[in-house]
Design a protein around this motif. Structure first.
Motif, short mmCIF file in Angstrom:
data_model
loop_
_atom_site.label_atom_id
_atom_site.label_comp_id
_atom_site.label_asym_id
_atom_site.label_seq_id
_atom_site.Cartn_x
_atom_site.Cartn_y
_atom_site.Cartn_z
N VAL A 158 15.92 -27.66 12.65
CA VAL A 158 15.24 -26.49 12.09
C VAL A 158 15.85 -26.21 10.72
O VAL A 158 17.05 -26.38 10.52
CB VAL A 158 15.45 -25.26 13.01
CG1 VAL A 158 14.66 -24.06 12.50
CG2 VAL A 158 15.06 -25.58 14.44
N ARG A 159 15.01 -25.78 9.77
CA ARG A 159 15.54 -25.48 8.43
C ARG A 159 16.61 -24.40 8.49
O ARG A 159 16.45 -23.38 9.16
CB ARG A 159 14.40 -25.06 7.50
CG ARG A 159 13.52 -26.22 7.09
CD ARG A 159 12.52 -25.88 5.99
NE ARG A 159 12.01 -24.54 6.02
CZ ARG A 159 11.00 -24.12 6.80
NH1 ARG A 159 10.40 -24.94 7.61
NH2 ARG A 159 10.60 -22.88 6.75
N LEU A 160 17.70 -24.66 7.77
CA LEU A 160 18.86 -23.78 7.81
C LEU A 160 18.50 -22.35 7.46
O LEU A 160 18.92 -21.41 8.15
CB LEU A 160 19.95 -24.31 6.86
CG LEU A 160 21.21 -23.49 6.70
CD1 LEU A 160 21.89 -23.26 8.04
CD2 LEU A 160 22.16 -24.17 5.73
N GLN A 161 17.72 -22.13 6.38
CA GLN A 161 17.40 -20.76 5.98
C GLN A 161 16.57 -20.03 7.04
O GLN A 161 16.72 -18.83 7.23
CB GLN A 161 16.73 -20.69 4.61
CG GLN A 161 15.42 -21.40 4.47
CD GLN A 161 15.57 -22.83 3.95
OE1 GLN A 161 16.54 -23.51 4.24
NE2 GLN A 161 14.59 -23.28 3.18
N MET A 173 19.09 -19.01 9.78
CA MET A 173 19.90 -17.88 9.32
C MET A 173 19.09 -16.59 9.33
O MET A 173 19.59 -15.54 9.76
CB MET A 173 20.43 -18.15 7.91
CG MET A 173 21.49 -19.23 7.87
SD MET A 173 21.92 -19.73 6.18
CE MET A 173 22.40 -18.18 5.43
N ALA A 174 17.85 -16.63 8.88
CA ALA A 174 17.00 -15.43 8.86
C ALA A 174 16.73 -14.95 10.29
O ALA A 174 16.80 -13.76 10.57
CB ALA A 174 15.69 -15.72 8.13
N SER A 175 16.47 -15.90 11.20
CA SER A 175 16.23 -15.53 12.60
C SER A 175 17.47 -14.91 13.23
O SER A 175 17.35 -14.06 14.12
CB SER A 175 15.82 -16.77 13.40
OG SER A 175 14.59 -17.27 12.94
N ALA A 176 18.64 -15.33 12.78
CA ALA A 176 19.90 -14.78 13.32
C ALA A 176 20.23 -13.42 12.72
O ALA A 176 21.21 -12.80 13.10
CB ALA A 176 21.04 -15.76 13.04
N ARG A 234 14.73 -14.61 4.54
CA ARG A 234 14.77 -16.03 4.25
C ARG A 234 15.06 -16.29 2.78
O ARG A 234 15.81 -17.20 2.43
CB ARG A 234 13.44 -16.69 4.67
CG ARG A 234 13.59 -18.18 4.83
CD ARG A 234 12.36 -18.86 5.35
NE ARG A 234 11.97 -18.34 6.66
CZ ARG A 234 10.94 -18.80 7.34
NH1 ARG A 234 10.18 -19.74 6.84
NH2 ARG A 234 10.63 -18.29 8.51
N ARG A 235 14.49 -15.49 1.89
CA ARG A 235 14.73 -15.66 0.45
C ARG A 235 16.21 -15.45 0.09
O ARG A 235 16.78 -16.21 -0.68
CB ARG A 235 13.88 -14.68 -0.36
CG ARG A 235 12.41 -14.95 -0.30
CD ARG A 235 11.95 -15.65 -1.56
NE ARG A 235 10.51 -15.68 -1.65
CZ ARG A 235 9.77 -16.73 -1.36
NH1 ARG A 235 10.32 -17.83 -0.93
NH2 ARG A 235 8.46 -16.68 -1.48
N VAL A 236 16.80 -14.41 0.65
CA VAL A 236 18.22 -14.14 0.40
C VAL A 236 19.07 -15.26 0.98
O VAL A 236 20.04 -15.70 0.35
CB VAL A 236 18.63 -12.76 0.96
CG1 VAL A 236 20.14 -12.56 0.86
CG2 VAL A 236 17.90 -11.65 0.21
N CYS A 237 18.70 -15.75 2.16
CA CYS A 237 19.42 -16.88 2.75
C CYS A 237 19.35 -18.10 1.84
O CYS A 237 20.34 -18.82 1.67
CB CYS A 237 18.86 -17.21 4.13
SG CYS A 237 19.22 -15.96 5.39
N LYS A 247 23.92 -20.93 -3.77
CA LYS A 247 25.16 -20.49 -4.41
C LYS A 247 26.40 -21.07 -3.73
O LYS A 247 27.52 -20.75 -4.13
CB LYS A 247 25.23 -18.95 -4.40
CG LYS A 247 24.21 -18.32 -5.34
CD LYS A 247 24.24 -16.82 -5.25
CE LYS A 247 23.20 -16.22 -6.18
NZ LYS A 247 23.03 -14.78 -5.98
N GLY A 248 26.21 -21.89 -2.70
CA GLY A 248 27.34 -22.55 -2.05
C GLY A 248 28.14 -21.66 -1.13
O GLY A 248 29.31 -21.93 -0.87
N GLN A 249 27.54 -20.60 -0.60
CA GLN A 249 28.26 -19.67 0.27
C GLN A 249 28.07 -19.97 1.75
O GLN A 249 28.60 -19.25 2.59
CB GLN A 249 27.83 -18.23 -0.04
CG GLN A 249 28.20 -17.82 -1.45
CD GLN A 249 27.79 -16.38 -1.75
OE1 GLN A 249 27.21 -15.70 -0.92
NE2 GLN A 249 28.11 -15.94 -2.95
N VAL A 250 27.32 -21.03 2.05
CA VAL A 250 27.01 -21.36 3.44
C VAL A 250 27.65 -22.70 3.80
O VAL A 250 27.56 -23.66 3.04
CB VAL A 250 25.48 -21.43 3.67
CG1 VAL A 250 25.16 -21.81 5.11
CG2 VAL A 250 24.84 -20.10 3.31
#
Length: 67
Positions: A10-13, A16-19, A24-27, A33-36
């Protein structure tokens, strides 16, 4: 491979949004930005696919609960 085959994971973003990390845009911004990190490795590529059942995701060093 035929047109009905889905790529693995599943796409990472989306995960993350589902969690509840953020929209999704912020994710997507966090990823670029390399924060994940996934399993301890920095991910900066959008569209990266993960298996939420086994992969460990952190944002800014904070673990994300994926289930």
């Amino acid at each position: 491979m035929n047109s009905t085959d889905e790529p693995e994971g599943v796409r990472l973003q989306k995960v993350m949004a589902s969690a509840g990390v953020a929209s999704r845009r912020v994710c997507e911004d966090l990823i670029t930005k390399g924060q994940v990190k996934v399993n301890g490795r920095v991910v900066t590529e959008l569209g990266t696919r993960i298996n939420p059942e086994v992969d460990k995701v952190t944002v800014g060093g904070t673990p994300v609960q994926l289930d």
